[in-house]
Write an enzyme that holds these catalytic residues in place. Structure first.
Site, PDB file in Angstrom:
ATOM      1  N   ARG A  58       0.768  -1.230   0.018  1.00 58.63           N
ATOM      2  CA  ARG A  58       0.092   0.047  -0.129  1.00 58.63           C
ATOM      3  C   ARG A  58       0.695   1.331   0.037  1.00 58.63           C
ATOM      4  O   ARG A  58       0.368   2.333  -0.222  1.00 58.63           O
ATOM      5  CB  ARG A  58      -0.985  -0.140   1.157  1.00 58.63           C
ATOM      6  CG  ARG A  58      -0.097   0.173   2.562  1.00 58.63           C
ATOM      7  CD  ARG A  58      -1.177  -0.274   3.739  1.00 58.63           C
ATOM      8  NE  ARG A  58      -2.347   0.578   4.090  1.00 58.63           N
ATOM      9  CZ  ARG A  58      -2.468   1.572   4.814  1.00 58.63           C
ATOM     10  NH1 ARG A  58      -1.330   1.733   5.627  1.00 58.63           N
ATOM     11  NH2 ARG A  58      -3.576   2.307   5.041  1.00 58.63           N
TER      12      ARG A  58
ATOM     13  N   ASN B  74       6.713  12.867   6.824  1.00 62.67           N
ATOM     14  CA  ASN B  74       6.531  11.695   7.076  1.00 62.67           C
ATOM     15  C   ASN B  74       6.512  10.644   6.024  1.00 62.67           C
ATOM     16  O   ASN B  74       7.277   9.828   5.885  1.00 62.67           O
ATOM     17  CB  ASN B  74       5.167  11.386   7.727  1.00 62.67           C
ATOM     18  CG  ASN B  74       4.617  10.043   8.178  1.00 62.67           C
ATOM     19  OD1 ASN B  74       3.975   9.840   8.945  1.00 62.67           O
ATOM     20  ND2 ASN B  74       5.122   8.974   7.410  1.00 62.67           N
TER      21      ASN B  74
ATOM     22  N   SER C 141       6.928  15.008  10.645  1.00 60.35           N
ATOM     23  CA  SER C 141       7.942  14.273  10.212  1.00 60.35           C
ATOM     24  C   SER C 141       7.980  12.844  10.667  1.00 60.35           C
ATOM     25  O   SER C 141       6.952  12.307  10.855  1.00 60.35           O
ATOM     26  CB  SER C 141       9.546  15.192  10.376  1.00 60.35           C
ATOM     27  OG  SER C 141      10.458  14.420   9.706  1.00 60.35           O
TER      28      SER C 141
ATOM     29  N   ARG D 159      -6.428  11.839  10.920  1.00 60.93           N
ATOM     30  CA  ARG D 159      -5.292  11.479   9.632  1.00 60.93           C
ATOM     31  C   ARG D 159      -6.215  11.298   8.125  1.00 60.93           C
ATOM     32  O   ARG D 159      -7.173  10.458   8.401  1.00 60.93           O
ATOM     33  CB  ARG D 159      -4.409  10.633  10.061  1.00 60.93           C
ATOM     34  CG  ARG D 159      -3.278  10.911  10.936  1.00 60.93           C
ATOM     35  CD  ARG D 159      -2.720   9.405  11.411  1.00 60.93           C
ATOM     36  NE  ARG D 159      -3.614   8.371  12.162  1.00 60.93           N
ATOM     37  CZ  ARG D 159      -3.210   7.315  12.150  1.00 60.93           C
ATOM     38  NH1 ARG D 159      -2.228   6.685  11.675  1.00 60.93           N
ATOM     39  NH2 ARG D 159      -4.296   6.263  12.824  1.00 60.93           N
TER      40      ARG D 159
ATOM     41  N   GLU E  39      -5.207   9.450   5.847  1.00 59.31           N
ATOM     42  CA  GLU E  39      -4.981   8.113   5.591  1.00 59.31           C
ATOM     43  C   GLU E  39      -5.570   6.954   6.312  1.00 59.31           C
ATOM     44  O   GLU E  39      -5.615   5.858   5.999  1.00 59.31           O
ATOM     45  CB  GLU E  39      -3.517   7.939   5.446  1.00 59.31           C
ATOM     46  CG  GLU E  39      -2.826   7.831   6.637  1.00 59.31           C
ATOM     47  CD  GLU E  39      -2.279   9.062   7.375  1.00 59.31           C
ATOM     48  OE1 GLU E  39      -1.605   9.166   8.105  1.00 59.31           O
ATOM     49  OE2 GLU E  39      -2.896  10.160   6.986  1.00 59.31           O
TER      50      GLU E  39
ATOM     51  N   GLY F 266       6.882   6.603  13.919  1.00 55.52           N
ATOM     52  CA  GLY F 266       7.032   5.499  13.347  1.00 55.52           C
ATOM     53  C   GLY F 266       6.404   4.339  13.880  1.00 55.52           C
ATOM     54  O   GLY F 266       6.158   3.299  13.359  1.00 55.52           O
TER      55      GLY F 266
ATOM     56  N   ASP G 297       3.344   3.272  15.245  1.00 52.22           N
ATOM     57  CA  ASP G 297       2.121   3.568  15.112  1.00 52.22           C
ATOM     58  C   ASP G 297       1.270   2.245  15.214  1.00 52.22           C
ATOM     59  O   ASP G 297       1.158   1.588  14.066  1.00 52.22           O
ATOM     60  CB  ASP G 297       1.471   4.531  14.064  1.00 52.22           C
ATOM     61  CG  ASP G 297       2.325   4.110  12.591  1.00 52.22           C
ATOM     62  OD1 ASP G 297       3.297   3.373  12.546  1.00 52.22           O
ATOM     63  OD2 ASP G 297       1.746   4.873  11.710  1.00 52.22           O
TER      64      ASP G 297
ATOM     65  N   GLU H 206       6.620  -6.609   5.823  1.00 54.25           N
ATOM     66  CA  GLU H 206       6.922  -5.694   6.567  1.00 54.25           C
ATOM     67  C   GLU H 206       7.326  -5.808   7.892  1.00 54.25           C
ATOM     68  O   GLU H 206       8.290  -5.320   8.907  1.00 54.25           O
ATOM     69  CB  GLU H 206       6.030  -4.648   6.490  1.00 54.25           C
ATOM     70  CG  GLU H 206       4.622  -4.805   7.299  1.00 54.25           C
ATOM     71  CD  GLU H 206       3.667  -3.691   7.220  1.00 54.25           C
ATOM     72  OE1 GLU H 206       4.119  -2.396   7.550  1.00 54.25           O
ATOM     73  OE2 GLU H 206       2.542  -3.753   7.230  1.00 54.25           O
TER      74      GLU H 206
END
Length: 533
Positions: free
Chosen positions: A144, A188, A198, A268, A270, A300, A302, A486
């Site tokens: 994605r 980001n 960021s 957000r 997204e 990072g 999250d 990931e």
């Protein structure tokens, strides 16, 4: 050949039939048949009912490319949700009758073959699109994620360097320099909805991977590092009685450290639906909850129990109250990197200034982000005025950047071995909450931070052991599925879980860290005949 066949047939005809033999009943035969539906159960039914193939017989006749147990384990881990995902799963694990089984690439060959796929040409602006312009080629994470992400890129670059893809490293650095020049910071990711924040500041470490020795390029990069530092420290000019402004926090003794923060307090783009659900049910100001969710995304991590007031419930998120050890370690590295580069060009005043800033930060880290009582690095909670109870891989960042003392490194290594080492790598935290940046998940970037940090302080056996565990996890998963993903469940070796979306393929930082580890520890390379992962 004909003689052997005839002899075998003759012997078969002459063999006596057991006196007790009887024909098997039809019902017994049916029960013993083990049809594809019997073997693959929910997978088989999902594929057929989704009409992955127009002819139901197609899947019934396909040839598995692994054991049924391994295929079903992969199916449970991947949990494909729609027809397209099911089709992709089937294509990885089965082949049609008559098809020649493809020659499977080794894991390292597969990663090298992915770079051209993950590399993208310069991004032009399309009116109305969320994409940000990028003047040079770049690499995406995959799945994605089809834009360039900030901290992901450092770990991806590790693999690009291992595989000799130096031009891509240089073009990505040029993009980051351009982003700072245009926006004042690295967002980001390269989407308009990421411009309000960021990510962990890895730019100085990325620049250390470059072999370029051009004075003009060096000057532009030094200016970019100063620009990034100014972004993180802007809040120092607006501190009030609250003790915090933007990314800056005034500690009880007056020293300054940093936190994660976002300039917006709305859901957000997204993850809009998810944030609306969280912020409207948290029992606090939706704006503050949204800002804390956004700050967690900037980290990072999250999301993680590190940011949760009760250690388990996302609605209690309060990221902006936490002074994190990983962020402040990276900012110390940024300060020392700027000082080093200023020294290299003869700017004595600049070198002196940033050395002093790094010295002050190190003192504050040792006072607030090191617990003498617990003999460990910590995050610090502004609301309680003390360390949080969280034990996470973030404690390895001071070793990674080199700010820890040897004694601090010794106790950190002991704690890591006792609490964070898992069968398949490093646990992200010691708590299992369902959040993706918690146990049992392990992540390539954190594994690299741990290995490099421990090795830096002479903990070579532990570092290599972690590398071995990780390579075994990643290579075993690749052998079963043909995929690099990931995140991994480092307790079981399956795909990682949690988060706001299904586990993603690709995957930039997993590829990068794995290649770099195999270059660092060549005996672990599964492509070598003498490897022992």
């Amino acid at each position: 050949m004909m003689l052997r066949l005839s002899l075998a047939l003759a012997l078969a005809l002459l063999a006596p039939v057991a006196a007790t033999a009887r024909p098997q009943l039809p019902a017994d035969t049916a029960r013993a048949a083990q049809t594809p539906e019997d073997i693959y159960g929910p997978l088989y039914r999902a594929v057929e009912l989704a009409r992955v193939f127009p002819d139901s017989k197609t899947f019934a006749d396909m040839v598995p490319q692994g054991t049924p147990a391994a295929i079903m384990a992969a199916y449970r881990a991947d949990a494909p949700k729609d027809r397209a995902a099911l089709a992709a799963f089937v294509s990885r694990h089965f082949r049609k009758v008559g098809d020649t089984a493809p020659n499977k690439l080794t894991m390292r060959e597969h990663i090298r073959a992915l770079w051209p796929i993950l590399a993208k040409p310069p991004m032009a602006v399309v009116p109305g699109s969320s994409a940000l312009q990028l003047p040079y080629a770049y690499v995406v994470a995959g799945g994605r994620y089809q834009e360039m992400y900030y901290w992901d890129s450092y770990f991806t670059m590790l693999g690009l360097k291992a595989d000799g893809e130096k031009p891509l490293i240089e073009s990505m650095l040029a993009n980051f320099t351009a982003l700072i020049s245009k926006y004042g910071h690295i967002p980001n990711g390269t989407r308009s909805y990421y411009l309000s924040r960021s990510q962990p500041p890895f730019l100085a470490l990325m620049m250390d991977l470059s072999d370029t020795q051009d004075p003009a390029t060096d000057a532009a990069r030094l200016a970019a590092l100063k620009g990034e530092y100014a972004y993180w420290m802007t809040g120092a000019g607006c501190l009030d009685a609250s003790g915090a402004c933007e990314h800056v926090v005034r500690m009880p003794d007056g020293s300054l450290l940093n936190r994660y923060w976002d300039a917006r307090d709305t859901p957000r783009d997204e993850s809009y639906t998810e944030d609306v659900a969280t912020s409207t049910t948290a029992g606090r100001s939706p704006g503050q909850v949204n800002r804390d969710l956004r700050a967690g995304a900037e980290s990072g991590w999250d999301y993680s129990s590190r940011w949760l007031a009760d250690g388990k419930t996302l609605a209690t998120i309060h990221t902006t109250d936490i002074v994190p050890v990983d962020l402040n370690s990276l900012l110390w590295n940024l300060e020392t990197s700027i000082a080093r580069r200023c020294t290299a060009v003869g700017d004595v005043a600049c070198a002196r200034d940033y050395t002093a800033r790094a010295t002050k930060r190190l003192s504050a880290i040792n006072r607030y982000l090191w617990s003498a009582a617990d003999q460990r690095f910590v995050d610090w909670d502004r609301t309680t005025g003390r360390a949080t109870p969280s034990i996470s891989v973030a404690i390895l960042y001071p070793l990674f950047v080199g700010l820890a003392t040897q004694q601090q490194a010794d106790t950190t290594a002991t704690l890591t071995a006792a609490k964070l080492v898992a069968p398949g790598g490093l646990r992200t935290t010691t708590l299992s909450t369902g959040q993706q940046w918690d146990q049992p998940n392990g992540w390539a970037p954190l594994l690299w931070v741990g290995v490099a940090g421990l090795d830096r302080y002479g903990k070579t056996a532990l570092a290599e052991d972690l590398a071995r565990r990780w390579v075994r996890t990643v290579s075993s998963y690749y052998d079963r599925t043909g995929r690099m993903i990931e995140k991994y469940d480092v307790e079981t070796g399956a795909a990682g879980g949690g988060g706001e979306y299904p586990v993603q393929d690709g995957f930039g930082w997993t590829n990068g860290v794995t290649q770099a580890l195999l270059d660092r520890y060549t005996a672990l390379d599964p492509d070598r005949g003498d490897a022992h992962p």
